[in-house]
Design a protein around this motif. Structure first.
Motif, PDB file in Angstrom:
ATOM      1  N   ASP A   1       0.853  -1.196   0.000  1.00  0.00           N
ATOM      2  CA  ASP A   1       0.000   0.000   0.000  1.00  0.00           C
ATOM      3  C   ASP A   1       0.885   1.241   0.000  1.00  0.00           C
ATOM      4  O   ASP A   1       1.551   1.536   0.984  1.00  0.00           O
ATOM      5  N   HIS A   2       0.888   1.945  -1.131  1.00  0.00           N
ATOM      6  CA  HIS A   2       1.660   3.175  -1.238  1.00  0.00           C
ATOM      7  C   HIS A   2       0.741   4.376  -1.465  1.00  0.00           C
ATOM      8  O   HIS A   2       1.088   5.329  -2.156  1.00  0.00           O
ATOM      9  N   SER A   3      -0.416   4.315  -0.838  1.00  0.00           N
ATOM     10  CA  SER A   3      -1.381   5.397  -0.995  1.00  0.00           C
ATOM     11  C   SER A   3      -0.852   6.706  -0.408  1.00  0.00           C
ATOM     12  O   SER A   3      -1.152   7.794  -0.932  1.00  0.00           O
ATOM     13  N   GLU A   4      -0.067   6.637   0.656  1.00  0.00           N
ATOM     14  CA  GLU A   4       0.460   7.871   1.239  1.00  0.00           C
ATOM     15  C   GLU A   4       1.426   8.549   0.266  1.00  0.00           C
ATOM     16  O   GLU A   4       1.400   9.772   0.104  1.00  0.00           O
ATOM     17  N   TRP A   5       2.261   7.751  -0.380  1.00  0.00           N
ATOM     18  CA  TRP A   5       3.193   8.314  -1.360  1.00  0.00           C
ATOM     19  C   TRP A   5       2.420   8.936  -2.519  1.00  0.00           C
ATOM     20  O   TRP A   5       2.757  10.034  -2.978  1.00  0.00           O
ATOM     21  N   VAL A   6       1.373   8.258  -3.001  1.00  0.00           N
ATOM     22  CA  VAL A   6       0.554   8.792  -4.091  1.00  0.00           C
ATOM     23  C   VAL A   6      -0.101  10.099  -3.667  1.00  0.00           C
ATOM     24  O   VAL A   6      -0.117  11.086  -4.421  1.00  0.00           O
ATOM     25  N   LYS A   7      -0.634  10.128  -2.462  1.00  0.00           N
ATOM     26  CA  LYS A   7      -1.254  11.348  -1.958  1.00  0.00           C
ATOM     27  C   LYS A   7      -0.252  12.502  -1.948  1.00  0.00           C
ATOM     28  O   LYS A   7      -0.567  13.629  -2.374  1.00  0.00           O
ATOM     29  N   ASN A   8       0.960  12.228  -1.489  1.00  0.00           N
ATOM     30  CA  ASN A   8       1.977  13.272  -1.430  1.00  0.00           C
ATOM     31  C   ASN A   8       2.348  13.784  -2.827  1.00  0.00           C
ATOM     32  O   ASN A   8       2.612  14.980  -3.008  1.00  0.00           O
TER      33      ASN A   8
ATOM     34  N   ILE B   1       0.324  13.918  -5.484  1.00  0.00           N
ATOM     35  CA  ILE B   1      -0.771  14.765  -5.980  1.00  0.00           C
ATOM     36  C   ILE B   1      -0.792  16.101  -5.250  1.00  0.00           C
ATOM     37  O   ILE B   1      -0.951  17.168  -5.867  1.00  0.00           O
ATOM     38  N   GLU B   2      -0.592  16.075  -3.942  1.00  0.00           N
ATOM     39  CA  GLU B   2      -0.582  17.328  -3.179  1.00  0.00           C
ATOM     40  C   GLU B   2       0.591  18.212  -3.593  1.00  0.00           C
ATOM     41  O   GLU B   2       0.461  19.441  -3.684  1.00  0.00           O
ATOM     42  N   SER B   3       1.736  17.597  -3.858  1.00  0.00           N
ATOM     43  CA  SER B   3       2.898  18.352  -4.313  1.00  0.00           C
ATOM     44  C   SER B   3       2.588  19.046  -5.635  1.00  0.00           C
ATOM     45  O   SER B   3       2.948  20.225  -5.828  1.00  0.00           O
TER      46      SER B   3
ATOM     47  N   PHE C   1      -6.005   8.678   2.341  1.00  0.00           N
ATOM     48  CA  PHE C   1      -6.901   9.482   1.518  1.00  0.00           C
ATOM     49  C   PHE C   1      -8.021   9.970   2.425  1.00  0.00           C
ATOM     50  O   PHE C   1      -9.012   9.281   2.662  1.00  0.00           O
ATOM     51  N   ASP C   2      -7.878  11.186   2.939  1.00  0.00           N
ATOM     52  CA  ASP C   2      -8.779  11.682   3.971  1.00  0.00           C
ATOM     53  C   ASP C   2      -9.423  12.994   3.535  1.00  0.00           C
ATOM     54  O   ASP C   2      -9.251  13.461   2.406  1.00  0.00           O
ATOM     55  N   GLU C   3     -10.138  13.617   4.450  1.00  0.00           N
ATOM     56  CA  GLU C   3     -10.880  14.843   4.142  1.00  0.00           C
ATOM     57  C   GLU C   3      -9.948  15.981   3.745  1.00  0.00           C
ATOM     58  O   GLU C   3     -10.249  16.741   2.811  1.00  0.00           O
TER      59      GLU C   3
ATOM     60  N   VAL D   1      -7.943  18.283  -3.521  1.00  0.00           N
ATOM     61  CA  VAL D   1      -8.156  17.707  -4.847  1.00  0.00           C
ATOM     62  C   VAL D   1      -9.427  18.237  -5.504  1.00  0.00           C
ATOM     63  O   VAL D   1      -9.441  18.550  -6.707  1.00  0.00           O
ATOM     64  N   GLN D   2     -10.484  18.352  -4.737  1.00  0.00           N
ATOM     65  CA  GLN D   2     -11.806  18.658  -5.288  1.00  0.00           C
ATOM     66  C   GLN D   2     -11.840  19.961  -6.095  1.00  0.00           C
ATOM     67  O   GLN D   2     -12.380  19.978  -7.214  1.00  0.00           O
ATOM     68  N   PRO D   3     -11.259  21.067  -5.594  1.00  0.00           N
ATOM     69  CA  PRO D   3     -11.275  22.296  -6.401  1.00  0.00           C
ATOM     70  C   PRO D   3     -10.493  22.158  -7.714  1.00  0.00           C
ATOM     71  O   PRO D   3     -10.878  22.764  -8.729  1.00  0.00           O
ATOM     72  N   VAL D   4      -9.414  21.375  -7.708  1.00  0.00           N
ATOM     73  CA  VAL D   4      -8.630  21.197  -8.937  1.00  0.00           C
ATOM     74  C   VAL D   4      -9.447  20.435  -9.975  1.00  0.00           C
ATOM     75  O   VAL D   4      -9.396  20.746 -11.171  1.00  0.00           O
TER      76      VAL D   4
END
Length: 642
Positions: A170-177, A179-181, A220-222, A228-231
């Protein structure tokens, strides 16, 4: 006699502007003028503002409950049986260290903290503080913008989810980082990564894969969803309010990608109220683009095998999601999808799965869901074939990329007949392609007219394959933005197996993607005899030099042997202008070549040619130029492979 041609060019008063209008049409010209006015007056900036409200519509938990029917529901429900692959693991490890594969081959070390706006080759930094309309497509100092766009497509996320699925990690944290970056480095409507609506569409498509795959991850949290949602909203807003550029000025796979993005918006993001309007318009436009861009015989207006595969993948995504939501497309979309399959399958080398490296190739493969070579089309054709027919083209599990596409929901109303291989000749007269399949060989011939913009000066090009090897080949593309001489070696006539006058191209090159004096097919046919197949084609070419110039070509493929004769004749050209048969190969050592009783097998007869299999890279090959004495030549090729 280059001087004589130069004098002719100076003496001829070529009405370039009238050529431009005639080729592109008044609608295109009007729009480009209007678009330039919008840029200069600031209208584009007002329509695509940078100081925007951050739109929120739904909480993360509510989205997880209400969203449904992606091509897979969540990773826990994926039934794809993937054997852990060491090549995938090695690539994943490199990705984690900041080493990314560009255009599915070239590895570039971006580092673990890449800023998303630095060109990886020139090291120049694009501004992310100015409006996207002020960013140039190509600045010699900054470098080819495609190198900045490549990582921002997020295609590499498919490697990550496939790795996690295969190895149970599970590399969801890396993926999240990641996208946020990207969001932090690319303010809305600013910088190079907001420059192209197709890039925007692909980015959100690829984010949709990971949003659904990792939806049950605690990472993947609030807070993440609020970023992400506004983008997502402003990406859709951008595409919808700039769609005319792709539908009028570009009108190719860009328009198909973007109109599909709008079409699927109400299915992927129903919480955004505007998607009902955007999707209704998008669906109308998408169906129009498919009907216009894919011709009745399954050929494609971009005259490119790789861009045609792009459309195959977009069709797979669109058909899958629309059927899941019980909103299937028109019958025309299904029939053109099926005809596309027939054409590409016919042109495919059976052993390798490759197709001729024909037409523009920018290294695009939007959704790589298998571990096959970039040029192996079998996974993508397999997926669409399963959707349309209910059966696989290829039973090899490694080629069953279609398992990711939710095949369980086949539309029973549109099941087509499964495709079958057969030897023989095939004619695709609308697009202008002719194919001969014989035991272990494939002969691919281009002879067509252009009602849509040509990509390369390649009419009457012939591509030949034997036992999985491309023995007479298309030189490829290399880069869209490079010096003119190098570009001519790939897009120009000398990069193709056809005839050139004084090593010049069949059409007059304009700026960027523009050609003038388009070649046109005057006659083409293919017949089968007891001993062979015979193709005959006739085109008008070099009209910017000699208005009535005609090129005639006859190709004979002998049955049961790897032997071809190619006869060429040039008409209505002055005697002092030299004409040449051009041949490109990296395997001339295996040929016996006889041209009008002259032996061309010795190495000293060859010039330096170029071949680009992947965007941004090329290697040297051999190029053979055979003169057309008395305006005619007949050349016999006999190939002996080990």
């Amino acid at each position: 006699m280059g001087t004589s041609i130069g004098m002719i060019q100076k003496l001829k008063k070529i009405p370039i502007f009238l050529q431009f209008i005639q080729n592109m049409g008044p609608r295109y010209v009007y729009y480009r003028v209007f678009h330039e006015i919008e840029k200069r007056t600031g209208a584009l900036k007002r329509r695509h503002p940078t100081d925007v409200p951050l739109k929120y519509f739904i909480s993360w938990n509510d989205w997880k409950v209400s969203c449904k029917d992606f091509i897979f529901d969540q990773r826990e429900d994926i039934t794809t049986n993937v054997t852990p692959d060491l090549a995938l693991k090695a690539r994943f490890d490199k990705i984690q260290r900041g080493n990314f594969r560009f255009f599915f081959h070239q590895e570039l070390d971006l580092g673990e903290n890449y800023d998303w706006i630095t060109h990886p080759l020139t090291k120049k930094v694009f501004s992310n503080q100015i409006h996207w309309s002020e960013i140039p497509d190509f600045d010699p100092e900054l470098g080819d913008i495609k190198y900045v766009w490549e990582k921002s497509r997020f295609t590499y996320l498919h490697d990550v989810i496939r790795y996690d699925q295969s190895f149970g990690e599970d590399h969801s944290e890396w993926v999240k980082n990641e996208i946020e970056s990207w969001i932090d480095s690319n303010p809305i409507n600013c910088g190079p990564n907001w420059r192209c609506s197709q890039e925007i569409s692909l980015r959100i498509f690829n984010w949709s894969f990971v949003l659904n795959f990792y939806r049950n991850s605690s990472h993947f949290d609030e807070a993440f969803w609020k970023k992400v949602q506004p983008v997502i909203y402003w990406s859709l807003h951008h595409v919808f309010h700039h769609i005319d550029f792709s539908r009028i000025a570009v009108r190719n796979n860009h328009a198909i990608t973007e109109t599909l993005f709008l079409t699927l918006s109400e299915l992927l993001f129903p919480f955004i109220p505007e998607t009902k309007i955007w999707a209704a318009q998008g669906r109308k436009w998408f169906e129009e683009e498919i009907a216009y861009q894919i011709y009745e015989d399954g050929t494609f207006l971009q005259f490119s095998t790789n861009y045609h595969r792009v459309v195959v993948q977009l069709l797979s995504l669109g058909l899958t999601l629309s059927e899941l939501h019980k909103k299937p497309f028109s019958s025309t979309v299904y029939s053109r999808a099926y005809e596309s399959l027939k054409f590409l399958y016919t042109c495919q080398d059976e052993k390798s799965g490759f197709l001729p490296n024909y037409g523009a190739n920018d290294g695009a493969l939007f959704f790589q869901l298998s571990e096959q070579h970039f040029r192996d089309y079998r996974p993508q054709l397999n997926a669409l074939h399963k959707l349309l027919t209910g059966s696989y083209l290829y039973e090899d599990i490694a080629l069953e990329e279609s398992n990711w596409w939710g095949i369980k929901h086949e539309n029973k109303d549109v099941n087509f007949e499964s495709l079958q291989r057969r030897d023989g000749d095939y004619s695709f007269t609308v697009g202008g392609y002719y194919v001969i399949r014989d035991q272990e060989s494939l002969t691919f011939i281009r002879c067509g007219s252009h009602k849509d913009r040509p990509q390369q000066a390649d009419n009457l090009h012939v591509d030949i394959w034997v036992n999985g090897k491309n023995i007479l080949l298309d030189s490829g593309t290399y880069k869209y933005n490079c010096d003119a001489e190098l570009k001519e070696n790939f897009e120009g006539t000398i990069g193709h197996n056809t005839v050139s006058l004084e090593h010049k191209s069949q059409m007059l090159k304009g700026s960027r993607f523009i050609w003038f004096f388009w070649t046109q097919c005057l006659q083409a046919s293919i017949i089968e005899t007891e001993e062979s197949w015979e193709f005959q084609g006739k085109i008008s070419a070099f009209r910017f030099l000699f208005g009535n110039c005609v090129h005639l070509r006859k190709i004979v493929k002998f049955k049961g042997s790897n032997k071809w004769t190619v006869s060429d004749e040039i008409l209505n050209v002055p005697d002092n202008v030299k004409a040449y048969q051009i041949w490109n190969s990296d395997d001339f050592d295996q040929f016996q070549i006889v041209s009008d009783c002259v032996d061309y097998s010795k190495n000293e007869k060859f010039d330096k040619g170029f071949f680009s299999e992947f965007y941004g890279e090329f290697s040297e090959i051999k190029r053979l130029s055979i003169p057309l004495n008395t305006r005619k030549v007949k050349t016999t090729f006999a190939y002996k492979h080990e």
